[in-house]
Structures are given as structure tokens and as C-alpha cells.
Scaffold this motif. Structure first.
Motif, PDB file in Angstrom:
ATOM      1  N   LYS A   1       0.747  -1.029   0.174  1.00 53.85           N
ATOM      2  CA  LYS A   1      -0.079   0.099   0.061  1.00 53.85           C
ATOM      3  C   LYS A   1       0.966   1.253   0.056  1.00 53.85           C
ATOM      4  CE  LYS A   1      -3.689   2.356   2.592  1.00 53.85           C
ATOM      5  NZ  LYS A   1      -4.645   2.406   3.802  1.00 53.85           N
ATOM      6  N   VAL A   2       0.733   2.193  -0.942  1.00 53.43           N
ATOM      7  CA  VAL A   2       1.562   3.272  -1.123  1.00 53.43           C
ATOM      8  C   VAL A   2       0.677   4.547  -1.171  1.00 53.43           C
ATOM      9  CG1 VAL A   2       3.137   4.628  -2.512  1.00 53.43           C
ATOM     10  CG2 VAL A   2       3.116   2.132  -2.234  1.00 53.43           C
ATOM     11  N   ASP A   3       0.875   5.568  -0.457  1.00 56.79           N
ATOM     12  CA  ASP A   3       0.041   6.828  -0.728  1.00 56.79           C
ATOM     13  C   ASP A   3       0.959   7.755  -1.440  1.00 56.79           C
ATOM     14  OD1 ASP A   3      -1.682   5.991   1.216  1.00 56.79           O
ATOM     15  OD2 ASP A   3      -0.588   7.099   3.043  1.00 56.79           O
ATOM     16  N   VAL A   4       0.321   8.510  -2.501  1.00 59.09           N
ATOM     17  CA  VAL A   4       0.967   9.304  -3.427  1.00 59.09           C
ATOM     18  C   VAL A   4       0.502  10.608  -3.596  1.00 59.09           C
ATOM     19  CG1 VAL A   4       1.443   9.351  -6.113  1.00 59.09           C
ATOM     20  CG2 VAL A   4       1.034   7.247  -4.823  1.00 59.09           C
ATOM     21  N   SER A   5       1.277  11.420  -3.521  1.00 61.00           N
ATOM     22  CA  SER A   5       1.069  12.751  -3.446  1.00 61.00           C
ATOM     23  C   SER A   5       1.710  13.711  -4.775  1.00 61.00           C
ATOM     24  CB  SER A   5       0.937  13.691  -2.428  1.00 61.00           C
ATOM     25  OG  SER A   5       2.216  13.728  -1.796  1.00 61.00           O
ATOM     26  N   ALA A   6       1.202  14.754  -5.397  1.00 59.51           N
ATOM     27  CA  ALA A   6       1.940  15.089  -6.326  1.00 59.51           C
ATOM     28  C   ALA A   6       1.678  16.428  -6.817  1.00 59.51           C
ATOM     29  CB  ALA A   6       1.869  14.408  -7.665  1.00 59.51           C
ATOM     30  N   SER A   7       2.563  17.395  -7.070  1.00 52.04           N
ATOM     31  CA  SER A   7       2.384  19.021  -7.314  1.00 52.04           C
ATOM     32  C   SER A   7       3.305  19.296  -8.550  1.00 52.04           C
ATOM     33  CB  SER A   7       2.674  19.652  -6.060  1.00 52.04           C
ATOM     34  OG  SER A   7       3.811  19.634  -5.631  1.00 52.04           O
ATOM     35  N   THR A   8       2.815  20.217  -9.216  1.00 48.06           N
ATOM     36  CA  THR A   8       3.624  20.604 -10.378  1.00 48.06           C
ATOM     37  C   THR A   8       4.040  22.344 -10.315  1.00 48.06           C
ATOM     38  OG1 THR A   8       2.713  18.943 -11.598  1.00 48.06           O
ATOM     39  CG2 THR A   8       3.667  20.677 -12.894  1.00 48.06           C
ATOM     40  N   THR A   9       5.360  22.506 -10.707  1.00 47.22           N
ATOM     41  CA  THR A   9       5.654  23.960 -10.880  1.00 47.22           C
ATOM     42  C   THR A   9       6.068  24.075 -12.571  1.00 47.22           C
ATOM     43  OG1 THR A   9       7.820  23.714 -10.139  1.00 47.22           O
ATOM     44  CG2 THR A   9       6.227  24.263  -8.591  1.00 47.22           C
ATOM     45  N   THR A  10       5.589  25.300 -12.841  1.00 48.81           N
ATOM     46  CA  THR A  10       6.244  25.678 -14.230  1.00 48.81           C
ATOM     47  C   THR A  10       6.807  26.980 -14.340  1.00 48.81           C
ATOM     48  OG1 THR A  10       3.930  24.691 -15.080  1.00 48.81           O
ATOM     49  CG2 THR A  10       5.287  26.225 -16.666  1.00 48.81           C
ATOM     50  N   SER A  11       7.926  26.945 -15.336  1.00 51.15           N
ATOM     51  CA  SER A  11       8.864  28.108 -15.368  1.00 51.15           C
ATOM     52  C   SER A  11       9.315  28.044 -16.666  1.00 51.15           C
ATOM     53  CB  SER A  11       9.903  28.064 -14.212  1.00 51.15           C
ATOM     54  OG  SER A  11      10.969  28.973 -14.542  1.00 51.15           O
ATOM     55  N   GLY A  12       8.863  29.257 -17.373  1.00 53.79           N
ATOM     56  CA  GLY A  12       9.289  29.167 -18.720  1.00 53.79           C
ATOM     57  C   GLY A  12       8.648  28.050 -19.534  1.00 53.79           C
ATOM     58  N   ASP A  13       9.169  27.503 -20.439  1.00 52.74           N
ATOM     59  CA  ASP A  13       8.492  26.504 -21.097  1.00 52.74           C
ATOM     60  C   ASP A  13       8.959  25.007 -20.644  1.00 52.74           C
ATOM     61  OD1 ASP A  13      11.326  25.978 -21.580  1.00 52.74           O
ATOM     62  OD2 ASP A  13      11.105  25.785 -23.687  1.00 52.74           O
ATOM     63  N   ARG A  14       9.086  24.935 -19.317  1.00 51.59           N
ATOM     64  CA  ARG A  14       9.255  23.675 -18.539  1.00 51.59           C
ATOM     65  C   ARG A  14       8.513  23.549 -17.367  1.00 51.59           C
ATOM     66  NH1 ARG A  14      13.155  21.035 -21.506  1.00 51.59           N
ATOM     67  NH2 ARG A  14      12.753  19.321 -20.038  1.00 51.59           N
TER      68      ARG A  14
END
Length: 878
Positions: A781-794
Motif C-alpha cells: 500500500k502506497v500513498d501518492v501525492s504530486a504537485s507541479t511547478t512551471t517556469s518558462g517552457d518547462r
């Protein structure tokens, strides 16, 4: 590479017409290119119209007439073999899928094909116009301009050509037509794909590098290069700037050759007789030079040389190049080739490069692939033939990646006894062209003048004389095999296999491809992509055969008999992990297999670099990438979706790495940096498959020597181990932070090799490790959390994985998905992947990618493991 100022293109919109008959029109065609407008300028033909000679039957005089109507011809990119151009124009369907490539009609390429382009020119009095072909046209060619045949090219792929077309170019509209002949790599010094992939139906006939028009005054400057000599203490360097200057007139002329290296200026006057060429040589001295290093060892500064030749105060021609100051040498150390860069030993850890099967140019993919090289931790790329365009070398210069170009095996290149006098000329001219093209790049580590065999004395002389023209300085290597040649001497290389499946402990052996000496091309063969990629390329029947029929030839394996079937790979996978129950089970077990054996290969060579006897000096993994979608010989597959093969190698190639030894169970620290790292500790934990801890020890106050390996304590063998068990190694800094983490799945039953039954491509097994316990780990059993940051084209997505269950969560793979139910995003670089965590443990992974690859969708993260069901979560903006 010469870099000259560009003038604007006057290019009309080019349609993608199919190949249909064309005729002659009385009306002048609209020119698509503007020729150079002033001395010192160069323009590159930006694209072509292409037509088969079955349709265009009129001959060169008519087809190169400015009034010829080519509106029905096919528009193709500037660098286009015949088939590459037709694919770009949409003539064929998906040639990557199943056996579609087999259905291409090869008879289409048994006749010549025509390339055509029109341009405007307004040559001024006293100027000279040159047509440059920066490579050989594969198959050979005729060159026509404005109804006149101005020359031919031989059948070699590499020799460059330059034609003085001053008397043929006219003011107004001009037309250039090039007739490319069929190619035959078995009879020409061309390009051949050996056993790497299926063969392109056109044998790569046609134009594959740039064609240019250059405008100069009375004097031209060619072959600008810099010879460097670095002092032993690295505190100074001497430069010799060289170039050929040519008087294009029938009268004597005096020219001033002037230039700068960064801000330091220099000049020299040269008097040239009628039509005379002289080599200019100008000395410069650098104090405290900015040295270029492989990225593991230091920075990659480049110097810029600008050069021009003036007559009576007016610039006649100019050139420029970037170059690096560094010292590269090779020697033989206990039988193995040992390189040094700026006096420091370099353990070569690289991969074998492959160009696109149809030699199509894609700068973005080229950049992405080289970015993967550095992300993997490789420091070198070997090019066996297919020497690639200039951009590859420029990228390598900036990234600090060493390159080892050279000629290819198993084709006419090694049929020395069949060569004619013309072939010897092509061989020498090939060396001249490649030498002048590559010699300024600091990323060049050496050049192979032979691959599977060393050249004969006569052929070696061709190559050495050709490279001498460029003042070549990097090491010249006689062969990638155990061979020597009269002048170059012993190669210090070995290529004793394997090329097909071997277990991890193979690499710690003392025979064949084991981790000693310099292994120029070795690898464990099959490298199965993950499911997303497989389903892009294989039909349902092929997917079924993949895991159920190891004795059936696969079109996406090799055309050679040795590598056309999964065979021993599928046998070993079943015996070690348990017979596959489905395609997904096969793919999962393949990732485990690829990960463990690739990690072991690079770890063994890393550990053995510091041995006092028969040390490891280098290894080239066979191969890095693929020319077309295949199921073997790559660290990342054609789709650019990194999987087990990639991350096993990446784990082994971390800059400061703690690792397990399959031979004596010792722990080793490998440090690729030049400086030692102290104040370290290594925690070694042994787990049974049920999660119970059988041993947990820490070795403190450890120092990792710089640019080498350090051997530490052995991993214990406690009583009561399950047949399959785990070893976890944690490398920590003085503050207790984990800086490297490595998990092994091992067996109390060893893989046993039948060394006496070895062939040139594999060593069979007589017994197999028992890793079947991995099928009975219980649900994790695995808990997953994710977040994204964007800078320029990446964008960067951070993924936190926490084991919230009571079982080990084994071999967890995270992928970025294009939306909640979309496909896998690629290319992408991950800090790590395929990780294993125990109850209560957490790891955070980070993925970096171009935002545009999402196609407007929101990023999601999918996580799945051997005993953890797949789950997908949104990677919300942070």
C-alpha cells in the motif's frame, strides 16, 4: 565547423505533393532561395524538390534549367535521403508499426532520384561563387547547374566537395539539380546498419548533410582549425591557428589574414601566386587558460575564433569556430586502453550511438537524447559509422560529454582486399573531411580507424594521411577489438561479448566481457520497453509471441540469426522470476531483469577501476539508443520513454554511489568527481521478503576517494534468509542525510555460467538464481501525492511516495500521464524511478519535462509496482 553570417531566405511555401509526372514549362519557376549577397557569406539550401528518374526522364541539362516546372515534385527537408524525404512528405504510413517497413517497394530505389532547387543571384564583379557539399551524396551523384554538368561525386558517404561555379551562376534565377544514384553498402564506403535493425529500403541513398552556396572575393579561407598544447601544470597553453587561404585569380595577390581569439587580436600578411593555396599558421599564448573538462570533472568553457582574409582593406572571406582547450591522451595500462583528460584518468562509461534509420535530422530529438546521456551519468558516446551532423558535437561540447567517432564494421569498410584504387582515395578523403569537421571539438576523445578489425597497412596509411591534413590531435585507435595496426599499434580494446543475455554476476567475472580493461561494445542484449511503447510498435500477434514464443523471430529484433529471437532471455526470465502469466507480467519481469543486469554492468566497471591488477579502464554499453523501434540494445527505446534498462544504468552511474558486489559481497563507493568526499557513512540492511530485518549495520567515518572506487566491508550472510531476499544500501553525509539509496533483490541460489561454452555473443547458464519469491510479497500500500511547478517552457512535477502498509512496496514506477487517462509523457528526466520502500519509508521523486509535451492536458502521475496496484493522482499546480 565553419559558422558564417547568414542572409535572409527568400523561400516560397512548399507543398507536400506526391510523386507524379512533371514536365517543362516556358514560364520561369519562382526561385526559392537567395544566393549569398556579399563576400564572406554562406547560405544553406533549406529544402529540395524530389523526383524519381522513372518520372523525371529528361536529363540533367533540362532538369537544371531555370524554366523547368517542378511544381509536381515532392518537397523535402534540406537533409533528406530519398526515403527520409518521402517519409517526411507523408508518402508512407507508419513504418514504425509491425512489419510495415517490410512492405516498402525496394524497386523504387534501384534507379536514380533527382533533387532540385532554384535560387536568385546577383554576383558582383570580382566575386567568386562556390557550391559546397558538406558530405558525400550516398550512392554517388551528378551535379548540374543552369543546364551545365559541373561535376560528380564518388560513392563514399563522407568526402566533402566544393565546386567553383563562378562562371555558371548568372544574375537572376538559377537552378541546381543533383542526380543521386542507388546506394550499395556492400560495394561502397557508405552507411550500413549491420545487425542493429532492419535495413532501410533505399540504403540511405541521397543527400544527408547540408548543401551550401558561398560567396568570396579574390581570396578564400578554408579549414580553420586550432592546434592546442596545454602545459603539464595546466597553467598555460599554446595555440596554433591554422587555415588554408587560396587565391582564386590568375594574378598574384597579397591578403591580410586577421582575427581574434576572444579579445586577443592577431594578423599576418600572405602573398599568393596565381591560383595558389597556402597554409597560414599563427601562434598565440594563453596564460591561465580556461580548461574544458568532461562534466564529471569540471566546466566546459569554449573559446571563439573569428578569422577573415582581406584584400586592399576589403574583406574577401571570413570564418569562425568555437574550440576548447584541453589535453587528451591514451596509453595501454595492463592491456587496457586508458584515457586521461588534462592529466586526470578518465574511466570511460558510455553507450553506442545510432542515428535515425533514414538519417532524418531532428535537432530537438538530438538534444533530448544527449540530455538523456548526461542524466544517465554516462560520460562518453561511441559512434561506429553514422558520424552524425555537426549539431551533435556542438551539444556534446556544451554538455561535457566525450565522443568517440570512427568507421563501421561488417560492410565494405572492412572488405579491404576488395578495395580499388578509387576506394582508397575515398577512404583518405573521408578521413580528411571528418578530421577537419571534428578536430576543433573538445568533446572528441579519440577516433577508431577500425571496428571489428584493424585496417591493413595501406588502409591505415590512407586514414592517418587523411587525418594529418586536419592536424588531428586526439588519440587514433586501430580497432575496437583486440587488434593492432603497423603505425597505430595495439588497440587496448576488447570486444569479446556479450551481446545477448547474461546474469548480473557475469560482469564480475575475469573472462570475456568482465569488468577489466577497455570493453568497446558489450551489453546484455534484449531491453524490453514498457507497455505503452510496445503497443505503439507491435501488432497483437507480435505482442502475444513476445512473451509466449521465445523461439519465434521478431521483426523488431535483429535481422541477424543470433539476435532475431528472445530465446535465452525469455528462458532466464522464466527460470529466475517465474514464467510470465501475461503480457503485463512479462513486461514487469523484463524491467526487473533489465534493471539489475544493466546496473551490475556499470557498477562492476566502476568498482574495478581502482584495482592494482587488470583494472577496468572503460566500457561502452551496446547500445545507447535505437535507429528504429527495436526490442534490444538500448538504454532508452525509440519512444524516449525511460524504463528498467535506463534506471538500472542511472542508479549505477550516480556521481557518488554506494553499491553491492556480486562476486565477493563487498560494498564499494564510486566517486566520479576529482575531489575525495569524507565524513560519510553506509547503512546496510538485509530483509527477507516478508519484511523482517535479518541484519542492520552501519560503517561510519568513510571517505570516498576522488575519481575512483573505495572498497568497504562485506555484506553479511545471516542465517534464516528467505531464498529471495533484499539488501538496502544507504549512503549518508555527516548530517545523516541520505545522498544515495540502492536496493538489490538477491537469491541464496546463484546464477551459474558455463564459461567454456561461451560464443562471441553470449555465455550460457547452467543454473539460475531463484527470485520467484518476488511473486509472493503480498499486497503493498502506497500513498501518492504530486504537485507541479512551471517556469518558462518547462514543468517540474514532485511525487512523494509513502509506504503506508505492512509490506515492502517493491519496484515502484512513476510516470507522468497526459491527463487522467492519457498516454505516457516523454521525453522526461526523473531524479529516480523504480524505487523500493519499506513500511513507514517515504521517498520523493522529481520529473522535469517540456510543458508542451502535455499537449494542453493537465499532468497526472501514475504509480505502480510489482505488488502495488496502479493508481493515478493529479499533479496539481503548486
Amino acid at each position: 565547423m565553419l559558422r558564417r553570417s547568414q542572409v535572409p531566405w527568400l523561400v516560397t511555401a512548399l507543398g507536400l505533393a506526391l510523386v507524379v509526372p512533371a514536365g517543362v514549362s516556358d514560364a520561369s519557376a519562382q526561385p526559392r532561395v537567395a544566393a549569398p549577397a556579399a563576400p564572406g557569406q554562406v547560405v544553406t539550401v533549406p529544402g529540395w524538390k524530389l523526383q524519381t528518374s522513372k518520372t523525371a526522364t529528361q536529363g540533367g541539362a533540362t532538369l537544371s534549367s531555370p524554366t523547368y516546372d517542378d511544381s509536381s515534385w515532392t518537397s523535402v527537408p534540406a537533409r533528406s535521403t530519398v526515403m527520409g524525404g518521402l517519409i517526411s512528405a507523408g508518402k508512407y504510413g507508419d513504418l514504425n508499426y509491425s512489419t510495415n517497413l517490410k512492405n516498402v517497394d525496394k524497386s523504387d530505389f534501384t534507379v536514380p532520384w533527382w533533387y532540385r532547387e532554384t535560387f536568385t543571384a546577383s554576383p558582383a564583379a570580382g566575386t567568386h561563387t562556390f557550391l559546397r557539399l558538406n558530405n558525400g551524396i550516398i550512392g554517388g551523384s551528378e551535379i548540374w547547374l543552369n543546364g551545365k554538368k559541373i561535376g560528380t561525386t564518388d560513392t563514399g558517404a563522407y568526402p566533402s566537395h566544393e565546386f567553383d561555379v563562378t562562371d555558371t551562376v548568372k544574375s537572376g534565377t538559377n537552378a541546381l539539380a543533383i542526380k543521386a544514384s542507388p546506394a550499395d553498402p556492400k560495394k561502397q564506403l557508405s552507411i550500413f546498419w549491420v545487425d542493429w535493425t532492419q535495413t532501410p529500403p533505399d540504403n540511405n541513398m541521397g543527400i544527408w548533410r547540408d548543401v551550401q552556396l558561398a560567396e568570396t572575393g579574390a581570396v578564400t579561407v578554408r579549414n580553420t582549425r586550432v592546434v592546442t598544447s596545454v602545459a603539464g601544470d595546466l597553467k598555460s597553453a599554446d595555440l596554433t591557428i591554422k587555415a588554408e587561404v587560396t587565391n582564386n585569380t590568375g594574378a598574384s595577390v597579397t591578403t591580410t589574414v586577421a582575427g581574434t581569439v576572444d579579445k586577443a587580436a592577431f594578423s599576418q600578411q600572405v602573398t599568393l601566386g596565381a591560383n595558389q593555396t597556402k597554409t597560414v599558421s599563427i601562434a598565440q599564448h594563453l596564460t591561465d587558460p580556461k580548461l574544458w573538462w568532461p562534466y564529471e570533472m569540471g566546466d566546459q568553457p569554449l573559446y571563439h575564433l573569428a578569422l577573415n582574409a582581406s584584400v586592399d582593406g576589403t574583406v574577401s572571406d571570413s570564418a569562425a569556430t568555437d574550440f576548447g582547450v584541453r589535453d587528451v591522451k591514451s596509453s595501454i595500462k595492463d592491456g587496457g586502453m586508458q584515457f586521461t583528460v588534462n592529466g586526470k584518468p578518465l574511466l570511460v562509461r558510455g553507450g553506442g550511438w545510432s542515428s535515425d534509420l533514414f538519417l532524418r535530422y531532428d535537432r530537438q530529438k538530438l538534444t533530448d537524447q544527449m540530455s538523456y546521456v548526461r542524466d544517465l551519468g554516462l560520460n562518453t558516446v561511441r559512434l561506429e559509422g553514422k558520424e552524425e551532423n555537426d549539431e551533435l558535437y556542438e551539444i556534446a561540447d556544451r554538455l561535457g560529454i566525450m565522443l568517440m567517432p570512427g568507421w563501421e564494421c561488417c560492410s565494405y569498410w572492412q572488405s579491404y582486399s576488395k578495395w580499388t584504387a578509387a576506394d582508397h582515395t575515398v577512404a583518405k578523403e573521408s578521413a580528411v573531411t571528418e578530421g577537419l569537421r571534428l578536430r576543433n571539438h573538445p568533446s572528441i576523445l579519440g577516433f577508431y580507424i577500425g571496428s571489428d578489425t584493424a585496417p591493413t597497412a595501406a588502409v591505415e596509411k590512407d586514414y592517418l594521411d587523411g587525418l594529418k591534413v586536419s592536424d588531428w590531435q586526439a588519440p587514433i585507435i586501430s580497432s575496437a577489438a583486440k587488434a593492432s595496426s603497423p603505425q597505430t599499434g595495439a588497440s587496448g580494446n576488447k570486444m569479446d561479448g556479450p551481446y545477448w543475455w547474461v546474469p548480473p554476476n557475469y560482469w564480475y567475472g575475469t573472462q570475456y566481457g568482465g569488468a577489466f580493461g577497455f570493453a568497446s561494445e558489450v551489453g546484455p542484449g534484449p531491453t524490453i520497453p514498457d507497455s505503452d511503447a510496445l503497443k505503439k510498435y507491435l501488432s497483437p500477434q507480435e505482442l502475444s509471441d513476445l512473451w509466449q514464443n521465445g523461439s519465434k523471430a521478431q521483426y523488431h529484433l535483429s535481422p541477424s540469426g543470433e539476435f532475431s529471437k528472445l530465446g535465452s532471455f525469455l528462458t532466464a526470465l522464466g527460470k529466475r522470476y517465474g514464467a510470465p502469466k501475461s503480457l503485463d507480467d512479462f513486461v514487469s519481469k523484463s524491467q526487473l531483469t533489465n534493471y539489475e543486469v544493466n546496473r551490475a554492468q556499470f557498477e562492476a566497471f566502476g568498482r574495478n577501476q581502482s584495482k592494482s591488477s587488470k583494472p577496468a579502464t572503460g566500457v561502452i554499453y551496446w547500445m545507447l539508443n535505437n535507429p528504429w523501434p527495436t526490442l534490444y540494445w538500448h538504454l532508452f527505446d525509440y519512444s524516449m520513454q525511460p524504463s528498467g534498462s535506463y534506471f538500472g544504468a542511472k542508479a549505477a552511474l550516480r556521481p557518488l554511489h554506494v553499491q553491492f558486489s556480486y562476486d565477493d559481497r563487498s560494498v564499494a563507493l564510486v566517486n566520479t568527481g576529482l575531489a575525495a568526499k569524507s565524513g560519510l557513512s553506509v547503512q546496510t540492511t538485509i530483509f527477507n521478503t516478508d519484511g523482517s530485518v535479518k541484519s542492520d549495520t552501519t560503517q561510519s567515518d568513510v571517505t570516498a576517494k576522488g575519481n575512483g572506487s573505495t572498497t568497504l566491508n562485506k555484506v553479511a550472510t545471516p542465517s534464516g534468509l528467505s531464498t529471495t531476499y533484499f539488501v538496502r544500501l544507504l549512503l549518508k553525509d555527516s548530517s545523516g542525510n541520505v545522498i544515495d539509496r540502492n536496493v538489490y533483490w538477491l537469491s541464496t541460489k546463484a546464477d551459474t555460467l558455463k564459461w567454456d561454452s561461451s560464443t562471441w555473443y553470449d555465455t550460457p547458464q547452467s543454473a539460475y538464481a531463484d527470485l520467484s519469491g518476488l511473486q509472493n510479497l503480498g499486497a503493498g500500500k502506497v500513498d501518492v501525492s504530486a504537485s507541479t511547478t512551471t517556469s518558462g517552457d518547462r514543468s517540474t512535477t514532485a511525487v512523494k511516495l509513502t509506504n503506508s502498509g505492512s509490506k515492502v512496496a517493491f519496484f515502484l514506477r512513476a510516470t507522468i500521464r497526459k491527463g487522467a487517462s492519457g498516454g505516457e509523457l516523454a521525453p522526461v528526466t526523473w531524479s529516480d524511478d523504480y524505487v523500493t520502500i519499506w513500511p513507514g519509508e517515504s521517498v520523493t521523486l522529481q520529473a522535469d519535462y517540456r510543458t508542451a509535451e502535455l499537449g494542453g492536458a493537465q499532468p497526472n502521475v501514475q504509480v505502480a509496482g510489482v505488488n502495488v496496484a496502479a493508481k493515478t493522482v493529479a499533479a496539481a499546480p503548486r
